[in-house]
Design a protein around this motif. Structure first.
Motif, PDB file in Angstrom:
ATOM      1  N   PHE A  43     -69.676 -27.095  10.141  1.00 37.07           N
ATOM      2  CA  PHE A  43     -70.119 -25.833   9.537  1.00 37.07           C
ATOM      3  C   PHE A  43     -70.608 -26.011   8.095  1.00 37.07           C
ATOM      4  CE2 PHE A  43     -69.282 -21.730   7.380  1.00 37.07           C
ATOM      5  CZ  PHE A  43     -70.168 -20.943   8.106  1.00 37.07           C
ATOM      6  N   GLY A  44     -69.818 -26.636   7.239  1.00 35.48           N
ATOM      7  CA  GLY A  44     -70.194 -26.800   5.839  1.00 35.48           C
ATOM      8  C   GLY A  44     -68.963 -27.035   4.978  1.00 35.48           C
ATOM      9  N   ALA A  45     -69.181 -27.108   3.679  1.00 33.46           N
ATOM     10  CA  ALA A  45     -68.076 -27.400   2.753  1.00 33.46           C
ATOM     11  C   ALA A  45     -68.119 -26.455   1.565  1.00 33.46           C
ATOM     12  CB  ALA A  45     -68.151 -28.852   2.269  1.00 33.46           C
ATOM     13  N   PHE A  46     -66.938 -26.032   1.134  1.00 34.26           N
ATOM     14  CA  PHE A  46     -66.789 -25.238  -0.089  1.00 34.26           C
ATOM     15  C   PHE A  46     -66.464 -26.201  -1.226  1.00 34.26           C
ATOM     16  CE2 PHE A  46     -65.943 -22.070   3.190  1.00 34.26           C
ATOM     17  CZ  PHE A  46     -66.746 -21.025   2.750  1.00 34.26           C
ATOM     18  N   LEU A  47     -67.233 -26.088  -2.314  1.00 30.64           N
ATOM     19  CA  LEU A  47     -67.106 -26.988  -3.455  1.00 30.64           C
ATOM     20  C   LEU A  47     -66.709 -26.190  -4.687  1.00 30.64           C
ATOM     21  CD1 LEU A  47     -70.431 -28.968  -2.886  1.00 30.64           C
ATOM     22  CD2 LEU A  47     -68.170 -29.599  -2.084  1.00 30.64           C
ATOM     23  N   THR A  48     -65.953 -26.832  -5.583  1.00 27.84           N
ATOM     24  CA  THR A  48     -65.578 -26.194  -6.847  1.00 27.84           C
ATOM     25  C   THR A  48     -66.026 -27.074  -8.008  1.00 27.84           C
ATOM     26  OG1 THR A  48     -63.391 -27.235  -6.901  1.00 27.84           O
ATOM     27  CG2 THR A  48     -63.553 -25.074  -5.835  1.00 27.84           C
ATOM     28  N   GLN A  49     -66.416 -26.424  -9.094  1.00 28.33           N
ATOM     29  CA  GLN A  49     -66.827 -27.116 -10.311  1.00 28.33           C
ATOM     30  C   GLN A  49     -66.184 -26.425 -11.503  1.00 28.33           C
ATOM     31  OE1 GLN A  49     -71.020 -27.091 -11.078  1.00 28.33           O
ATOM     32  NE2 GLN A  49     -70.875 -28.447 -12.834  1.00 28.33           N
ATOM     33  N   ARG A  50     -65.536 -27.201 -12.359  1.00 31.05           N
ATOM     34  CA  ARG A  50     -64.830 -26.625 -13.511  1.00 31.05           C
ATOM     35  C   ARG A  50     -65.818 -26.168 -14.570  1.00 31.05           C
ATOM     36  NH1 ARG A  50     -59.212 -28.339 -16.112  1.00 31.05           N
ATOM     37  NH2 ARG A  50     -59.296 -27.157 -18.025  1.00 31.05           N
ATOM     38  N   LEU A  51     -65.626 -24.930 -15.047  1.00 26.55           N
ATOM     39  CA  LEU A  51     -66.441 -24.359 -16.109  1.00 26.55           C
ATOM     40  C   LEU A  51     -65.558 -24.044 -17.308  1.00 26.55           C
ATOM     41  CD1 LEU A  51     -68.738 -21.880 -14.127  1.00 26.55           C
ATOM     42  CD2 LEU A  51     -69.225 -24.230 -14.809  1.00 26.55           C
ATOM     43  N   SER A  52     -66.072 -24.302 -18.508  1.00 27.20           N
ATOM     44  CA  SER A  52     -65.318 -24.033 -19.728  1.00 27.20           C
ATOM     45  C   SER A  52     -65.288 -22.539 -20.028  1.00 27.20           C
ATOM     46  CB  SER A  52     -65.936 -24.783 -20.915  1.00 27.20           C
ATOM     47  OG  SER A  52     -65.966 -26.169 -20.677  1.00 27.20           O
ATOM     48  N   ALA A  53     -64.383 -22.144 -20.919  1.00 25.45           N
ATOM     49  CA  ALA A  53     -64.320 -20.750 -21.360  1.00 25.45           C
ATOM     50  C   ALA A  53     -65.628 -20.379 -22.077  1.00 25.45           C
ATOM     51  CB  ALA A  53     -63.131 -20.554 -22.293  1.00 25.45           C
ATOM     52  N   LYS A  54     -66.015 -19.099 -22.006  1.00 23.50           N
ATOM     53  CA  LYS A  54     -67.273 -18.681 -22.624  1.00 23.50           C
ATOM     54  C   LYS A  54     -67.153 -17.266 -23.169  1.00 23.50           C
ATOM     55  CE  LYS A  54     -69.402 -16.876 -18.383  1.00 23.50           C
ATOM     56  NZ  LYS A  54     -70.580 -16.938 -17.509  1.00 23.50           N
ATOM     57  N   ILE A  55     -68.116 -16.912 -24.033  1.00 26.06           N
ATOM     58  CA  ILE A  55     -68.175 -15.590 -24.644  1.00 26.06           C
ATOM     59  C   ILE A  55     -69.541 -14.978 -24.348  1.00 26.06           C
ATOM     60  CG2 ILE A  55     -67.997 -14.286 -26.792  1.00 26.06           C
ATOM     61  CD1 ILE A  55     -66.439 -16.593 -27.977  1.00 26.06           C
ATOM     62  N   HIS A  56     -69.554 -13.761 -23.844  1.00 26.00           N
ATOM     63  CA  HIS A  56     -70.806 -13.043 -23.610  1.00 26.00           C
ATOM     64  C   HIS A  56     -71.244 -12.394 -24.921  1.00 26.00           C
ATOM     65  CE1 HIS A  56     -73.759 -10.320 -21.882  1.00 26.00           C
ATOM     66  NE2 HIS A  56     -73.676 -11.033 -20.756  1.00 26.00           N
ATOM     67  N   GLU A  57     -72.400 -12.806 -25.425  1.00 23.67           N
ATOM     68  CA  GLU A  57     -72.811 -12.393 -26.761  1.00 23.67           C
ATOM     69  C   GLU A  57     -73.060 -10.897 -26.882  1.00 23.67           C
ATOM     70  OE1 GLU A  57     -76.115 -14.720 -27.956  1.00 23.67           O
ATOM     71  OE2 GLU A  57     -75.003 -16.614 -28.004  1.00 23.67           O
ATOM     72  N   SER A  58     -73.622 -10.290 -25.866  1.00 34.19           N
ATOM     73  CA  SER A  58     -73.980  -8.868 -25.984  1.00 34.19           C
ATOM     74  C   SER A  58     -72.784  -7.943 -25.763  1.00 34.19           C
ATOM     75  CB  SER A  58     -75.096  -8.521 -24.985  1.00 34.19           C
ATOM     76  OG  SER A  58     -74.662  -8.789 -23.663  1.00 34.19           O
ATOM     77  N   THR A  59     -71.908  -8.291 -24.810  1.00 36.08           N
ATOM     78  CA  THR A  59     -70.747  -7.427 -24.522  1.00 36.08           C
ATOM     79  C   THR A  59     -69.493  -7.862 -25.273  1.00 36.08           C
ATOM     80  OG1 THR A  59     -70.114  -8.774 -22.610  1.00 36.08           O
ATOM     81  CG2 THR A  59     -71.648  -6.954 -22.221  1.00 36.08           C
ATOM     82  N   HIS A  60     -69.528  -9.016 -25.943  1.00 31.77           N
ATOM     83  CA  HIS A  60     -68.379  -9.558 -26.682  1.00 31.77           C
ATOM     84  C   HIS A  60     -67.157  -9.722 -25.774  1.00 31.77           C
ATOM     85  CE1 HIS A  60     -70.655  -8.875 -30.361  1.00 31.77           C
ATOM     86  NE2 HIS A  60     -70.873  -7.636 -29.956  1.00 31.77           N
ATOM     87  N   THR A  61     -67.418 -10.194 -24.546  1.00 36.93           N
ATOM     88  CA  THR A  61     -66.346 -10.415 -23.576  1.00 36.93           C
ATOM     89  C   THR A  61     -65.994 -11.893 -23.535  1.00 36.93           C
ATOM     90  OG1 THR A  61     -67.133  -8.556 -22.243  1.00 36.93           O
ATOM     91  CG2 THR A  61     -65.631 -10.111 -21.176  1.00 36.93           C
TER      92      THR A  61
END
Length: 312
Positions: A22-40
């Motif tokens: 069928f297929g494979a589910f893959l994960t990739q680590r992402l660093s923390a981030k800040i949304h500039e417009s919403t300040h989230t």
């Protein structure tokens, strides 16, 4: 069989979970981030994706199902194959497949499987308990220009106060000098008196102690009761697995290492493959075991996993 439940459990520990044919589910680590417009502020996470080209069976999913459901490996593989055929049939009919905590699968115009990941769960155990939050803007006010304008209008002038008679300062200085010398002499006399008194008291106490030691007879008339050690017996069908070892001596060494670190480690016997299994601890309920599993993955071993097994 809830296939998505098993896939979700494995995604916490592995970066790739393959569903045969069928297929494979893959994960990739992402660093923390800040949304500039919403300040989230968003915590680090594992980004989830799907690759339809990876269909070769690696045994991971079927082995895990066999362990959890206590069925042979071949039976688990057959159950996975039936589930895959059902999913493919529904996709061919234009249905959208909802996989809880994973995402949605649907066929696009090119008859390719399109995947939309779910944002309801973060599979990065290092970020367990963290959620996104929004911060308001920080307004910094500048007062420099206002102060300069006030100084231009109202300048600050310091005028020293004039004194006509300074003779009284001489008498005050003499009085301070006299009091200082007198205080020093009195303090020295008091300290010497205290030191002499303490020395005499210490010598008297030492003489009394020597006399008591010479007359003492050491007899233990009331010995301490024997210590009673109660061991907490491990029980429960939910176990957090630390590893499985072909050589039993290695499993005993692993138990000792974990106990030295404060875990209630023990051996739970051999599995169907002849390996000696070592667990961090055992629990009566799945909730307690899952809570401890998150802690172990975060602080000690990210490859620890949950085994549901009834012990004799």
């Amino acid at each position: 069989m809830q296939l998505e439940t098993y896939i979700s459990d494995l995604l916490y520990r592995y970066d790739c979970v393959t569903i045969p044919e069928f297929g494979a589910f893959l994960t990739q680590r992402l660093s923390a981030k800040i949304h500039e417009s919403t300040h989230t502020f968003y915590p680090p996470k594992k980004a989830l994706s799907f690759n339809e080209q990876l269909q070769q069976n690696d045994g991971l999913l079927a082995n895990y199902i066999a362990e959890v459901e206590k069925i042979p490996y071949t039976t688990a593989l057959i159950k996975v194959s039936k589930q895959v055929k059902s999913i493919k049939s529904l996709l061919a009919e234009g249905e959208t497949i909802q996989l809880e905590n994973i995402g949605e699968l649907v066929l696009n115009a090119d008859e390719k499987t399109q995947f939309s990941p779910s944002n309801s769960i973060n599979y990065l155990t290092d970020a367990f308990g963290l959620s996104h939050f929004t911060s308001s803007d920080v307004n910094r006010e500048i007062y420099k220009e206002t102060v300069e304008a006030i100084e231009d209008v109202t300048p600050i002038v310091l005028t020293p106060e004039k004194r006509s008679n300074r003779n009284w300062l001489k008498y005050a200085a003499a009085a301070v000098l006299f009091l200082g010398v007198g205080g020093f002499v009195a303090t020295a006399y008091y300290n010497n008196s205290i030191e002499s008194h303490n020395q005499l008291a210490q010598e008297e106490a030492n003489e009394q102690l020597d006399a008591k030691v010479q007359e003492a007879t050491f007899v233990i008339s009331n010995p301490l009761p024997a210590a009673t050690l109660s061991l907490e017996k491990q029980s429960g069908n939910y176990h957090i697995v630390a590893g499985a070892f072909r050589v039993e001596a290695n499993s005993e060494r692993k138990v000792k290492q974990l106990r030295d670190k404060g875990f209630k480690a023990r051996k739970i016997g051999m599995n169907r493959y002849g390996l000696h299994e070592v667990v961090y601890a055992s629990f009566e309920t799945r909730e307690d075991a899952q809570r401890e599993l998150y802690k172990v993955r975060r602080e000690h071993n990210r490859d620890a996993w949950l085994l549901i097994k009834k012990l004799d």
